[in-house]
Scaffold this motif. Sequence first.
Motif, PDB file in Angstrom:
ATOM      1  N   SER A 117       2.830 -22.308  20.015  1.00 50.28           N
ATOM      2  CA  SER A 117       3.218 -22.209  21.421  1.00 50.28           C
ATOM      3  C   SER A 117       3.883 -20.862  21.669  1.00 50.28           C
ATOM      4  N   LEU A 118       4.076 -20.541  22.942  1.00 49.88           N
ATOM      5  CA  LEU A 118       4.777 -19.314  23.307  1.00 49.88           C
ATOM      6  C   LEU A 118       6.188 -19.328  22.753  1.00 49.88           C
ATOM      7  N   GLU A 119       6.902 -20.433  22.930  1.00 51.72           N
ATOM      8  CA  GLU A 119       8.264 -20.551  22.414  1.00 51.72           C
ATOM      9  C   GLU A 119       8.287 -20.382  20.902  1.00 51.72           C
ATOM     10  N   ASP A 120       7.299 -20.966  20.239  1.00 49.24           N
ATOM     11  CA  ASP A 120       7.185 -20.861  18.794  1.00 49.24           C
ATOM     12  C   ASP A 120       6.976 -19.406  18.372  1.00 49.24           C
ATOM     13  N   ALA A 121       6.094 -18.688  19.085  1.00 49.35           N
ATOM     14  CA  ALA A 121       5.818 -17.287  18.757  1.00 49.35           C
ATOM     15  C   ALA A 121       7.074 -16.433  18.890  1.00 49.35           C
ATOM     16  N   ILE A 122       7.853 -16.671  19.943  1.00 52.49           N
ATOM     17  CA  ILE A 122       9.079 -15.894  20.145  1.00 52.49           C
ATOM     18  C   ILE A 122      10.093 -16.191  19.046  1.00 52.49           C
ATOM     19  N   SER A 123      10.255 -17.462  18.693  1.00 57.66           N
ATOM     20  CA  SER A 123      11.223 -17.809  17.643  1.00 57.66           C
ATOM     21  C   SER A 123      10.773 -17.284  16.279  1.00 57.66           C
ATOM     22  N   GLN A 124       9.468 -17.263  16.035  1.00 59.60           N
ATOM     23  CA  GLN A 124       8.958 -16.737  14.767  1.00 59.60           C
ATOM     24  C   GLN A 124       9.169 -15.226  14.660  1.00 59.60           C
ATOM     25  N   LEU A 125       8.986 -14.524  15.769  1.00 56.84           N
ATOM     26  CA  LEU A 125       9.241 -13.081  15.759  1.00 56.84           C
ATOM     27  C   LEU A 125      10.727 -12.797  15.577  1.00 56.84           C
ATOM     28  N   GLU A 126      11.587 -13.625  16.149  1.00 56.86           N
ATOM     29  CA  GLU A 126      13.032 -13.474  15.942  1.00 56.86           C
ATOM     30  C   GLU A 126      13.376 -13.660  14.465  1.00 56.86           C
ATOM     31  N   ALA A 127      12.750 -14.656  13.830  1.00 54.26           N
ATOM     32  CA  ALA A 127      12.992 -14.899  12.409  1.00 54.26           C
ATOM     33  C   ALA A 127      12.513 -13.721  11.576  1.00 54.26           C
ATOM     34  N   TYR A 128      11.367 -13.163  11.915  1.00 55.94           N
ATOM     35  CA  TYR A 128      10.843 -12.005  11.181  1.00 55.94           C
ATOM     36  C   TYR A 128      11.762 -10.804  11.345  1.00 55.94           C
ATOM     37  N   ASN A 129      12.219 -10.570  12.563  1.00 56.62           N
ATOM     38  CA  ASN A 129      13.052  -9.394  12.833  1.00 56.62           C
ATOM     39  C   ASN A 129      14.396  -9.451  12.111  1.00 56.62           C
ATOM     40  N   ARG A 130      14.927 -10.648  11.914  1.00 58.27           N
ATOM     41  CA  ARG A 130      16.209 -10.736  11.199  1.00 58.27           C
ATOM     42  C   ARG A 130      16.019 -10.993   9.699  1.00 58.27           C
ATOM     43  N   GLY A 131      14.755 -11.001   9.245  1.00 52.95           N
ATOM     44  CA  GLY A 131      14.476 -11.179   7.824  1.00 52.95           C
ATOM     45  C   GLY A 131      14.736 -12.577   7.311  1.00 52.95           C
ATOM     46  N   ASP A 132      14.610 -13.571   8.186  1.00 50.80           N
ATOM     47  CA  ASP A 132      14.887 -14.967   7.824  1.00 50.80           C
ATOM     48  C   ASP A 132      13.611 -15.616   7.273  1.00 50.80           C
ATOM     49  N   LYS A 133      13.405 -15.518   5.966  1.00 51.73           N
ATOM     50  CA  LYS A 133      12.184 -16.039   5.352  1.00 51.73           C
ATOM     51  C   LYS A 133      12.122 -17.559   5.357  1.00 51.73           C
ATOM     52  N   GLU A 134      13.272 -18.214   5.460  1.00 50.80           N
ATOM     53  CA  GLU A 134      13.270 -19.676   5.479  1.00 50.80           C
ATOM     54  C   GLU A 134      12.721 -20.219   6.799  1.00 50.80           C
ATOM     55  N   GLN A 135      12.997 -19.513   7.898  1.00 52.42           N
ATOM     56  CA  GLN A 135      12.527 -19.963   9.207  1.00 52.42           C
ATOM     57  C   GLN A 135      11.135 -19.437   9.546  1.00 52.42           C
ATOM     58  N   LEU A 136      10.728 -18.363   8.875  1.00 54.31           N
ATOM     59  CA  LEU A 136       9.431 -17.756   9.152  1.00 54.31           C
ATOM     60  C   LEU A 136       8.312 -18.611   8.572  1.00 54.31           C
ATOM     61  N   ARG A 137       7.305 -18.960   9.390  1.00 51.60           N
ATOM     62  CA  ARG A 137       6.196 -19.781   8.923  1.00 51.60           C
ATOM     63  C   ARG A 137       4.921 -18.927   8.932  1.00 51.60           C
ATOM     64  N   THR A 138       4.525 -18.477   7.745  1.00 54.32           N
ATOM     65  CA  THR A 138       3.304 -17.702   7.637  1.00 54.32           C
ATOM     66  C   THR A 138       2.107 -18.628   7.537  1.00 54.32           C
ATOM     67  N   CYS A 139       0.914 -18.058   7.654  1.00 49.17           N
ATOM     68  CA  CYS A 139      -0.307 -18.865   7.551  1.00 49.17           C
ATOM     69  C   CYS A 139      -0.452 -19.471   6.159  1.00 49.17           C
ATOM     70  N   ASP A 140       0.058 -18.785   5.142  1.00 50.04           N
ATOM     71  CA  ASP A 140       0.017 -19.356   3.771  1.00 50.04           C
ATOM     72  C   ASP A 140       0.773 -20.670   3.726  1.00 50.04           C
ATOM     73  N   GLN A 141       1.926 -20.725   4.385  1.00 46.06           N
ATOM     74  CA  GLN A 141       2.729 -21.949   4.398  1.00 46.06           C
ATOM     75  C   GLN A 141       2.116 -23.009   5.296  1.00 46.06           C
ATOM     76  N   ALA A 142       1.585 -22.571   6.446  1.00 41.61           N
ATOM     77  CA  ALA A 142       1.015 -23.527   7.402  1.00 41.61           C
ATOM     78  C   ALA A 142      -0.240 -24.175   6.855  1.00 41.61           C
ATOM     79  N   LYS A 143      -0.960 -23.462   5.992  1.00 40.97           N
ATOM     80  CA  LYS A 143      -2.207 -23.974   5.431  1.00 40.97           C
ATOM     81  C   LYS A 143      -1.937 -25.051   4.388  1.00 40.97           C
ATOM     82  N   ASN A 144      -0.791 -24.933   3.683  1.00 41.41           N
ATOM     83  CA  ASN A 144      -0.492 -25.855   2.585  1.00 41.41           C
ATOM     84  C   ASN A 144       0.082 -27.187   3.095  1.00 41.41           C
TER      85      ASN A 144
END
Length: 357
Positions: free
Chosen positions: A330-357
């Motif tokens: 979702s749009l909200e999801d995309a914004i929160s994911q970019l916020e997690a990436y920008n602050r280097g929060d790997k626990e909150q960041l959901r990459t395609c590798d994680q989403a696929k598993n």
Amino acid sequence: MNRRLRTFVWGVLPIAALGTLASLDHVPGTDIDLTVPYAAEGPGPTFNTLDDYEGKPVIDIQGAELDPTSGNLNMTTVAVRTHMSLAQTLYRWVATKDTIVPIEQIFPPGFSEEQVQENNKIAFSTSENAATAAALRYLNRPFDVRVEEILPDSSAKDVLAPGDIIVAVDGRKVADPMTVRTAVRAHAPGEDVSIMVRKDSGEEAVHKLKLGQSKQEAGKAQLGILMSAQSAEGIQVEYNLDDIGGPSAGLIFSLAVVDKLSPGEINGGKFVAGTGTIKEDGTVGPIGGIVHKIQAASDAGAEVFLSPRLNCGEALSRKHDNLTIVAVDSLEDAISQLEAYNRGDKEQLRTCDQAKN
């Protein structure tokens, strides 16, 4: 020696003739078509939605104070090549990373090339409208549903007009274009629907209109109008990419509108690219050709790519070592994911590798 030469010449001539024919798209002097029934899909151009294109902002917003932006929010495209000779098709298959697909995947049976291009144009316009609605909804900004165009075979012709504001359908107030479509789809083709509109003069009127049948979805009712989400506060959003078709730019368009109308930078000033359809409620949907869009983003220098979660399996079918591919719903999801990436929060960041598993 002469016999050997003659044998060689007569052996080479058919091969040369076949090679020449393979490189032609028609027989010279005739209308005989020699193109193959295949198309090639590859990386297309990318456009920074925060920047200008041909002297105009890709997304021009008037009627509101804009927040400064930097970096990139690039929409991505797929380049499609058709009308290819056999030699051209073989070259793209052997020498490039293009995908060779049956022509029916590009031009479905029963649809001409012109009809497909027109449908893609409508889909792109619908995507722009949905992007505006999703962004305004995310920002809690009020908006109206505006009639943009009346289709020639619609019963709304000579009744509604571009610029009319749809206030209610069947007595129920509408919140966005999706609300109107849902109310219309509750009817069968041929039934009447009640539409309340507000004219430029402020006068409101109720009209009963007979519904037609959708050309895209058999058995589904269609009002026969194109709508847009218009800010009730006078904010005007204009998209200046006229030669692009299809709905897959919706997510990036919406992100760019939010970025320009809200404090801070969604991308953190970085080079972000992505793709995905979007609905007025902010839901992100899957698209086609994602491997080529990711390649286009990588070639352009992106470090983050936003992918619809449902496309993650295909997105990971090719390696892109220098690109972080993030899964979003979702749009909200995309914004929160970019916020997690920008602050280097790997626990909150959901990459395609994680989403696929």
